[in-house]
Design an enzyme around this catalytic site. Sequence first.
Site, PDB file in Angstrom:
ATOM      1  CB  CYS A   3      15.269 -35.574  56.016  1.00  0.00           C
ATOM      2  SG  CYS A   3      14.707 -37.119  56.726  1.00  0.00           S
TER       3      CYS A   3
ATOM      4  CE  LYS B 254      22.734 -41.483  56.786  1.00  0.00           C
ATOM      5  NZ  LYS B 254      22.640 -40.437  57.780  1.00  0.00           N
TER       6      LYS B 254
ATOM      7  CE  LYS C 252      13.134 -32.561  60.470  1.00  0.00           C
ATOM      8  NZ  LYS C 252      14.130 -33.486  60.990  1.00  0.00           N
TER       9      LYS C 252
ATOM     10  NE  ARG D  61      37.462 -16.754  62.547  1.00  0.00           N
ATOM     11  CZ  ARG D  61      38.665 -16.738  63.111  1.00  0.00           C
ATOM     12  NH1 ARG D  61      38.845 -17.302  64.294  1.00  0.00           N
ATOM     13  NH2 ARG D  61      39.689 -16.170  62.491  1.00  0.00           N
TER      14      ARG D  61
ATOM     15  CE1 TYR E 160      13.972 -46.678  57.913  1.00  0.00           C
ATOM     16  CE2 TYR E 160      11.893 -46.628  56.733  1.00  0.00           C
ATOM     17  CZ  TYR E 160      13.151 -47.174  56.917  1.00  0.00           C
ATOM     18  OH  TYR E 160      13.582 -48.206  56.140  1.00  0.00           O
TER      19      TYR E 160
ATOM     20  NE  ARG F  12      16.887 -30.548  66.553  1.00  0.00           N
ATOM     21  CZ  ARG F  12      17.216 -29.535  67.343  1.00  0.00           C
ATOM     22  NH1 ARG F  12      17.694 -29.764  68.543  1.00  0.00           N
ATOM     23  NH2 ARG F  12      17.095 -28.309  66.912  1.00  0.00           N
ATOM     24  CB  VAL F  13      16.663 -39.596  65.308  1.00  0.00           C
ATOM     25  CG1 VAL F  13      16.312 -39.349  66.758  1.00  0.00           C
ATOM     26  CG2 VAL F  13      15.416 -39.935  64.506  1.00  0.00           C
TER      27      VAL F  13
ATOM     28  NE  ARG G 142      24.082 -33.596  57.213  1.00  0.00           N
ATOM     29  CZ  ARG G 142      25.344 -33.754  57.590  1.00  0.00           C
ATOM     30  NH1 ARG G 142      25.983 -32.753  58.187  1.00  0.00           N
ATOM     31  NH2 ARG G 142      25.977 -34.889  57.400  1.00  0.00           N
TER      32      ARG G 142
HETATM   33  N1  SAJ Z   1      25.900 -35.848  52.301  1.00  0.00           N
HETATM   34  C1  SAJ Z   1      26.911 -35.338  51.480  1.00  0.00           C
HETATM   35  N2  SAJ Z   1      27.968 -34.736  52.060  1.00  0.00           N
HETATM   36  C2  SAJ Z   1      28.085 -34.606  53.418  1.00  0.00           C
HETATM   37  C3  SAJ Z   1      27.062 -35.104  54.246  1.00  0.00           C
HETATM   38  C4  SAJ Z   1      25.964 -35.734  53.658  1.00  0.00           C
HETATM   39  O1  SAJ Z   1      26.849 -35.442  50.243  1.00  0.00           O
HETATM   40  O2  SAJ Z   1      29.111 -34.047  53.862  1.00  0.00           O
HETATM   41  C5  SAJ Z   1      24.735 -36.517  51.679  1.00  0.00           C
HETATM   42  C6  SAJ Z   1      24.590 -37.985  52.083  1.00  0.00           C
HETATM   43  O3  SAJ Z   1      25.408 -38.824  51.308  1.00  0.00           O
HETATM   44  C7  SAJ Z   1      23.103 -38.215  51.846  1.00  0.00           C
HETATM   45  C8  SAJ Z   1      22.482 -36.855  52.193  1.00  0.00           C
HETATM   46  O4  SAJ Z   1      23.548 -35.920  52.169  1.00  0.00           O
HETATM   47  O5  SAJ Z   1      22.857 -38.514  50.488  1.00  0.00           O
HETATM   48  C9  SAJ Z   1      21.775 -36.802  53.527  1.00  0.00           C
HETATM   49  O6  SAJ Z   1      22.523 -37.494  54.519  1.00  0.00           O
HETATM   50  P1  SAJ Z   1      22.741 -36.919  56.003  1.00  0.00           P
HETATM   51  O7  SAJ Z   1      23.570 -37.879  56.759  1.00  0.00           O
HETATM   52  O8  SAJ Z   1      23.249 -35.538  55.927  1.00  0.00           O
HETATM   53  O9  SAJ Z   1      21.272 -36.795  56.605  1.00  0.00           O
HETATM   54  P2  SAJ Z   1      19.976 -37.762  56.764  1.00  0.00           P
HETATM   55  O10 SAJ Z   1      19.053 -37.455  55.633  1.00  0.00           O
HETATM   56  O11 SAJ Z   1      20.320 -39.169  57.017  1.00  0.00           O
HETATM   57  O12 SAJ Z   1      19.363 -37.165  58.142  1.00  0.00           O
HETATM   58  C10 SAJ Z   1      19.077 -35.779  58.248  1.00  0.00           C
HETATM   59  C11 SAJ Z   1      19.700 -35.234  59.549  1.00  0.00           C
HETATM   60  N3  SAJ Z   1      19.645 -33.772  59.558  1.00  0.00           N
HETATM   61  C12 SAJ Z   1      20.753 -33.006  59.753  1.00  0.00           C
HETATM   62  O13 SAJ Z   1      21.864 -33.469  59.906  1.00  0.00           O
HETATM   63  C13 SAJ Z   1      20.531 -31.530  59.796  1.00  0.00           C
HETATM   64  C14 SAJ Z   1      18.951 -35.801  60.753  1.00  0.00           C
HETATM   65  O14 SAJ Z   1      19.436 -35.229  61.958  1.00  0.00           O
HETATM   66  C15 SAJ Z   1      17.451 -35.514  60.612  1.00  0.00           C
HETATM   67  O15 SAJ Z   1      16.713 -36.053  61.699  1.00  0.00           O
HETATM   68  C16 SAJ Z   1      16.974 -36.192  59.344  1.00  0.00           C
HETATM   69  O16 SAJ Z   1      17.677 -35.592  58.237  1.00  0.00           O
HETATM   70  C17 SAJ Z   1      15.480 -35.971  59.239  1.00  0.00           C
HETATM   71  O17 SAJ Z   1      14.709 -36.933  59.491  1.00  0.00           O
HETATM   72  O18 SAJ Z   1      15.029 -34.833  58.984  1.00  0.00           O
END
Ligand code: SAJ
Length: 401
Positions: A255, A317, A201, A241, A10, A149-150, A208
């Site tokens: 991730c 998601k 990383k 804030r 990926y 970080r994509v 998050r």
């Molecule tokens: N989720 C929630 N509530 C939110 C946001 C997300 O429950 O408010 C859930 C989503 O439904 C999902 C999970 O979190 O199940 C993860 O989704 P995501 O959109 O937060 O992240 P990923 O896993 O698709 O991608 C993340 C990203 N990291 C961050 O935002 C810090 C991406 O930038 C990274 O490159 C990626 O992990 C990675 O490869 O590490």
Amino acid sequence: MKACFMGLGYIGLPTAIIAAKHGVQVIGVDINPKVVEMTNAGKLHIIEPGMEEMLQEVVKSGALHASTTPEVADAYFMVVPTPFKGDHEPDISYVEAATRAVLPLLKEGDLYVIESTSPVGTTDKMKDLIFSERPELKDKIYIAYCPERVLPGNVIYELVHNDRVIGGMNEESTTKAIEFYSQFVQGTLHRTNCKTAEMCKLTENSSRDVQIAFANELSLICDKAGINVWELINLANKHPRVNILQPGCGVGGHCIAVDPYFITSDFPMESKIIASARNINNYKSFWCAEKVQNEMLKFELKNGRKPWVAMMGLAFKPNIDDLRESPAKQIATKVMQSCNNAQFMIVEPNIETHNVFKLTDYKEAYEKADIIVFLTAHDPFKSLPYREDKVILDFCGIFKK
Ligand code: SAJ
């Protein structure tokens, strides 16, 4: 400049394609012959919008070709998985295997980069491995860690526009890696050392995870207190804030639900909030499954028949078709396995067929079901009218009001 990407998954494949598009001669290596065959045929084996056209272009122009074995290059990139072994312990054996595969090819002046999400200290370990096997290369090659970080689904844009953190084993290595990435990255390339880049990383995804856990914890409190959590978060976020994320049915993907364990495993005494966030986000999926089971029992007691239940969304998601490591899929499976005499309809508008689940159209399921369980906030669900006559379990905020 010739670059060899170890791992066409990926991240490896899109990065290889973008580098090839920007004038780098790329060889993409994968241990899976099917992946190699598909890549050379211009067929994308991963799901990413817009990427297949780009792959075809670079394969056709000869800028990229794939193979199961590495070739001599000027730069080598380790973009392989770092899964778990045992109880959430990171397994760096793929990084090590990829490193061993390129070891005999390394020559003076080469750049070696790890992109795989890795526990702190991995780049130093690989540096030691390289120099123990090839001592004549000491101080003659450049070694760096540069995490990606994509966001899946937006990879083409983010690979080019996101800032990146680049940590070399010394200043020269950082500079050399920055030179490589600046061929296609328009975001700022931030200099640091390997350990800080590795931890950065892990910190991003753990941050998050912790923030989502806060939202999920609020959703449990609000459920007990009889407060609409979506309204509450919206109001709290009006504070200049405060910026609370959204609760859901758990955290999935490859991730955010994984990387925090790379910290908790190595720093168990110190990483209290990070570990607790993981537990809360995992617990949220169990809680959702139990809620569904309780509503089904209540329905049966009240109506004297088994309910029709619609499980809305399987992806990890919103608005993607990726079901891997999906809490929604886990919840649907758990509920269906524990109540095999109820009638279920499974909905996932982003995929056509599934080898386990028989899929139903979302409008049809919504019409027919007695209990509707919203697991993933896909856009089409948001246009459905709220129905007072149905039991609606809205775990992802489809009807926020
Ligand atoms: N989720 C929630 N509530 C939110 C946001 C997300 O429950 O408010 C859930 C989503 O439904 C999902 C999970 O979190 O199940 C993860 O989704 P995501 O959109 O937060 O992240 P990923 O896993 O698709 O991608 C993340 C990203 N990291 C961050 O935002 C810090 C991406 O930038 C990274 O490159 C990626 O992990 C990675 O490869 O590490």
